[in-house]
Enzyme design. Structure first.
Site, PDB file in Angstrom:
ATOM      1  NE  ARG A 125      30.270   7.246  63.885  1.00  0.00           N
ATOM      2  CZ  ARG A 125      30.167   6.352  64.880  1.00  0.00           C
ATOM      3  NH1 ARG A 125      31.056   6.352  65.846  1.00  0.00           N
ATOM      4  NH2 ARG A 125      29.171   5.493  64.901  1.00  0.00           N
ATOM      5  CE  LYS A 147      34.364  22.021  47.781  1.00  0.00           C
ATOM      6  NZ  LYS A 147      33.990  22.625  46.480  1.00  0.00           N
ATOM      7  CD  GLU A 189      41.189  23.381  39.003  1.00  0.00           C
ATOM      8  OE1 GLU A 189      40.686  24.484  39.298  1.00  0.00           O
ATOM      9  OE2 GLU A 189      40.551  22.312  39.048  1.00  0.00           O
ATOM     10  CE  LYS A 231      40.808  24.605  47.710  1.00  0.00           C
ATOM     11  NZ  LYS A 231      40.602  23.438  46.894  1.00  0.00           N
ATOM     12  CG  ASN A 249      33.178  24.688  42.772  1.00  0.00           C
ATOM     13  OD1 ASN A 249      34.089  23.881  42.691  1.00  0.00           O
ATOM     14  ND2 ASN A 249      32.405  24.782  43.836  1.00  0.00           N
ATOM     15  CG  HIS A 274      39.365  18.225  37.350  1.00  0.00           C
ATOM     16  ND1 HIS A 274      37.995  18.274  37.479  1.00  0.00           N
ATOM     17  CD2 HIS A 274      39.842  19.252  38.122  1.00  0.00           C
ATOM     18  CE1 HIS A 274      37.656  19.265  38.292  1.00  0.00           C
ATOM     19  NE2 HIS A 274      38.763  19.878  38.692  1.00  0.00           N
TER      20      HIS A 274
HETATM   21  P1  NAD Z   1      45.415  12.626  38.620  1.00  0.00           P
HETATM   22  O1  NAD Z   1      45.445  12.399  40.060  1.00  0.00           O
HETATM   23  O2  NAD Z   1      44.665  11.665  37.767  1.00  0.00           O
HETATM   24  O3  NAD Z   1      46.908  12.754  38.089  1.00  0.00           O
HETATM   25  C1  NAD Z   1      47.110  12.934  36.721  1.00  0.00           C
HETATM   26  C2  NAD Z   1      48.080  11.893  36.148  1.00  0.00           C
HETATM   27  O4  NAD Z   1      49.405  12.245  36.495  1.00  0.00           O
HETATM   28  C3  NAD Z   1      47.857  10.484  36.650  1.00  0.00           C
HETATM   29  O5  NAD Z   1      48.013   9.595  35.582  1.00  0.00           O
HETATM   30  C4  NAD Z   1      48.982  10.298  37.670  1.00  0.00           C
HETATM   31  O6  NAD Z   1      49.375   8.957  37.802  1.00  0.00           O
HETATM   32  C5  NAD Z   1      50.087  11.109  37.053  1.00  0.00           C
HETATM   33  N1  NAD Z   1      51.054  11.656  37.985  1.00  0.00           N
HETATM   34  C6  NAD Z   1      50.783  12.243  39.172  1.00  0.00           C
HETATM   35  N2  NAD Z   1      51.905  12.759  39.680  1.00  0.00           N
HETATM   36  C7  NAD Z   1      52.906  12.464  38.839  1.00  0.00           C
HETATM   37  C8  NAD Z   1      54.285  12.742  38.834  1.00  0.00           C
HETATM   38  N3  NAD Z   1      54.858  13.500  39.761  1.00  0.00           N
HETATM   39  N4  NAD Z   1      55.017  12.240  37.819  1.00  0.00           N
HETATM   40  C9  NAD Z   1      54.440  11.502  36.830  1.00  0.00           C
HETATM   41  N5  NAD Z   1      53.128  11.260  36.760  1.00  0.00           N
HETATM   42  C10 NAD Z   1      52.377  11.725  37.757  1.00  0.00           C
HETATM   43  O7  NAD Z   1      44.776  14.047  38.274  1.00  0.00           O
HETATM   44  P2  NAD Z   1      44.919  15.504  38.911  1.00  0.00           P
HETATM   45  O8  NAD Z   1      44.810  16.410  37.766  1.00  0.00           O
HETATM   46  O9  NAD Z   1      46.056  15.605  39.820  1.00  0.00           O
HETATM   47  O10 NAD Z   1      43.612  15.617  39.817  1.00  0.00           O
HETATM   48  C11 NAD Z   1      42.332  15.630  39.253  1.00  0.00           C
HETATM   49  C12 NAD Z   1      41.349  15.253  40.334  1.00  0.00           C
HETATM   50  O11 NAD Z   1      41.374  16.222  41.375  1.00  0.00           O
HETATM   51  C13 NAD Z   1      39.915  15.178  39.846  1.00  0.00           C
HETATM   52  O12 NAD Z   1      39.324  14.014  40.331  1.00  0.00           O
HETATM   53  C14 NAD Z   1      39.271  16.391  40.470  1.00  0.00           C
HETATM   54  O13 NAD Z   1      37.887  16.216  40.695  1.00  0.00           O
HETATM   55  C15 NAD Z   1      40.038  16.526  41.750  1.00  0.00           C
HETATM   56  N6  NAD Z   1      40.015  17.858  42.334  1.00  0.00           N
HETATM   57  C16 NAD Z   1      39.681  17.955  43.645  1.00  0.00           C
HETATM   58  C17 NAD Z   1      39.691  19.193  44.255  1.00  0.00           C
HETATM   59  C18 NAD Z   1      39.393  19.292  45.730  1.00  0.00           C
HETATM   60  O14 NAD Z   1      39.249  20.404  46.224  1.00  0.00           O
HETATM   61  N7  NAD Z   1      39.342  18.201  46.434  1.00  0.00           N
HETATM   62  C19 NAD Z   1      40.049  20.333  43.523  1.00  0.00           C
HETATM   63  C20 NAD Z   1      40.395  20.186  42.192  1.00  0.00           C
HETATM   64  C21 NAD Z   1      40.385  18.940  41.599  1.00  0.00           C
HETATM   65  N1  GLY Z   2      38.236  23.056  44.099  1.00  0.00           N
HETATM   66  C1  GLY Z   2      37.123  23.710  44.691  1.00  0.00           C
HETATM   67  C2  GLY Z   2      37.175  23.777  46.160  1.00  0.00           C
HETATM   68  O1  GLY Z   2      38.079  23.299  46.795  1.00  0.00           O
HETATM   69  O2  GLY Z   2      36.273  24.295  46.747  1.00  0.00           O
END
Ligand code: NAD
Ligand code: GLY
Length: 369
Positions: A125, A147, A189, A231, A249, A274
């Site tokens: 939990r 999130k 972003e 943020k 968003n 994304h």
């Molecule tokens: P990702 O985690 O897929 O990373 C992108 C790519 O970069 C991957 O192939 C990864 O292996 C590679 N990578 C990562 N760090 C690296 C580094 N230092 N050197 C070389 N390669 C590297 O994608 P992302 O763009 O980081 O994240 C997208 C995700 O985040 C989505 O699922 C999205 O929904 C989520 N997201 C969540 C929130 C939240 O508030 N929780 C906000 C925005 C996005």
């Molecule tokens: N990325 C949107 C949020 O964290 O609310």
């Protein structure tokens, strides 16, 4: 400006710090400061792990020899943010014998951060999670605010929980290995913060394009810190997205629909990632705002021009029908009572949540590409 470490505080019921700077993954004091117990699960992906996981593991073990450290690796890419891989993280916590004072360390981009954070939210939990973001996108957005989620075929992030990290440690040095496409995705972003609440930052992003795209340390550190300040301010006032947090968003309802319709990005496919989907989504939101008479079309053009200058897509990819996209938009978490609730804007820096948006107007915009 130098790139020395800085930190941004996130207030609220469970305050924490976002540490930003080069070399922080080697800082044993920082890495261990948030650890309360003996069990640590390192979660990463198969691209990031070979680059950075061993170093983090050795730093932790040297600083705290009694730590039991497990690891759970997933294939890189959005297609791995699944219930199946979430289950794998839970299995790894069980195999470690992780007790309630355990900590999950999320070493990777937003995919790893969201999945690892969700595992931390659910194990017994809720155990601690420390985010170690390695993409620009994760440093400016996903690692902050708590999130956590996984995707299901029906939609993005539909299964998840709010679970704030105990700390965020963003080692900007790791951005040197980030592929250019992923750097650009993170910049989408960053542009978002200018769009929703900071016209001066939007202008700064127009001026600093070359430095940011070249990976200039000082410019990136400034972009990360400013984004995190925005943020932090929002999530500490509205941690559970009852109100203003929804503004973060902007472009996401459209963007998530594109990602879902494409079946999610992964290395080796051409689906939008994304950040790219959010870039297209922000332009669609701007166009819809103009169509509804809320904003000037010139603002849409300024946004499109800036995103294009950052090498980001601004139009819906081929092969996706407007009807399919609308169908996915109907499953968005912001919707209430079956009505589309979208983040639109009144121009650069002035986003707002609009309840009950007319679906016909949305379809018109989707048809216009
Ligand atoms: P990702 O985690 O897929 O990373 C992108 C790519 O970069 C991957 O192939 C990864 O292996 C590679 N990578 C990562 N760090 C690296 C580094 N230092 N050197 C070389 N390669 C590297 O994608 P992302 O763009 O980081 O994240 C997208 C995700 O985040 C989505 O699922 C999205 O929904 C989520 N997201 C969540 C929130 C939240 O508030 N929780 C906000 C925005 C996005
Ligand atoms: N990325 C949107 C949020 O964290 O609310």
């Amino acid at each position: 400006m130098n790139a020395s470490p800085r930190s941004v505080a996130v207030g609220g019921e469970r305050p924490y710090s976002i540490h930003i700077g080069p070399g922080l993954l080697g800082d044993a004091g920082l890495l261990t400061a948030a650890l309360r117990g003996r069990h640590v699960l390192l979660v990463s992906d198969d691209t990031v792990a070979p680059l950075y996981l061993q170093g983090v593991r050795e730093t932790l073990q040297a600083a705290r020899p009694q730590l039991k450290i497990g690891q759970h690796l997933i294939p890189a890419g959005e297609a791995s943010k699944t219930l199946h891989n979430f289950g794998g993280a839970i299995d790894a916590l069980a195999a470690l014998g992780a007790t309630r004072d355990a900590c999950v360390l999320a070493l990777g981009g937003g995919v790893v951060g969201d999945l690892a954070g969700f595992a931390a939210a659910c194990w017994m939990r809720g155990v601690d999670c420390v985010q170690l973001p390695t993409t620009l996108l994760a440093m400016v957005d996903s690692s902050v605010g708590g999130k956590t989620a996984v995707d299901i075929p029906q939609g993005k992030n539909l299964v998840g929980a709010f679970h704030p990290p105990r700390a965020v440690i963003a080692d900007t040095g790791v951005l040197r290995s980030l592929p250019a496409r992923e750097l650009r995705a993170g910049l989408a972003e960053v542009v978002k913060y200018g769009c929703i609440r900071d016209p001066l930052f939007f202008q700064w992003l127009q001026a600093e394009r070359a430095a940011l795209l070249a990976g200039d340390d000082a410019a990136l550190a400034q972009a990360i810190a400013r984004s995190c300040e925005h943020k932090a301010e929002i999530v500490e006032r509205d941690p559970l997205e009852k109100g203003e947090r929804a503004l973060l968003n902007l472009g996401h309802t459209f963007g998530h629909a594109i990602e879902t319709a494409q079946g999610y990005g992964a290395p080796g496919n051409d689906n939008l990632n994304h950040g790219e989907a959010v870039a297209v989504g922000m332009v669609l939101a701007a166009r819809l705002s103009a169509a509804l008479g809320m904003a000037d079309a010139a603002d849409t053009e300024s946004l499109r021009t800036l995103l294009q200058a950052y090498g980001l897509p601004t139009a819906i990819p081929a092969g996706l029908t407007p009807e399919t996209l609308l169908q996915h938009m109907r499953l968005d978490k912001k919707n209430i009572a079956g009505r589309l609730r979208l983040v639109l804007w009144r121009g650069i820096g002035k986003a707002e949540v609009v309840p009950d948006v007319d679906e016909a107007a949305v379809l018109d915009v989707l048809r216009g590409g």
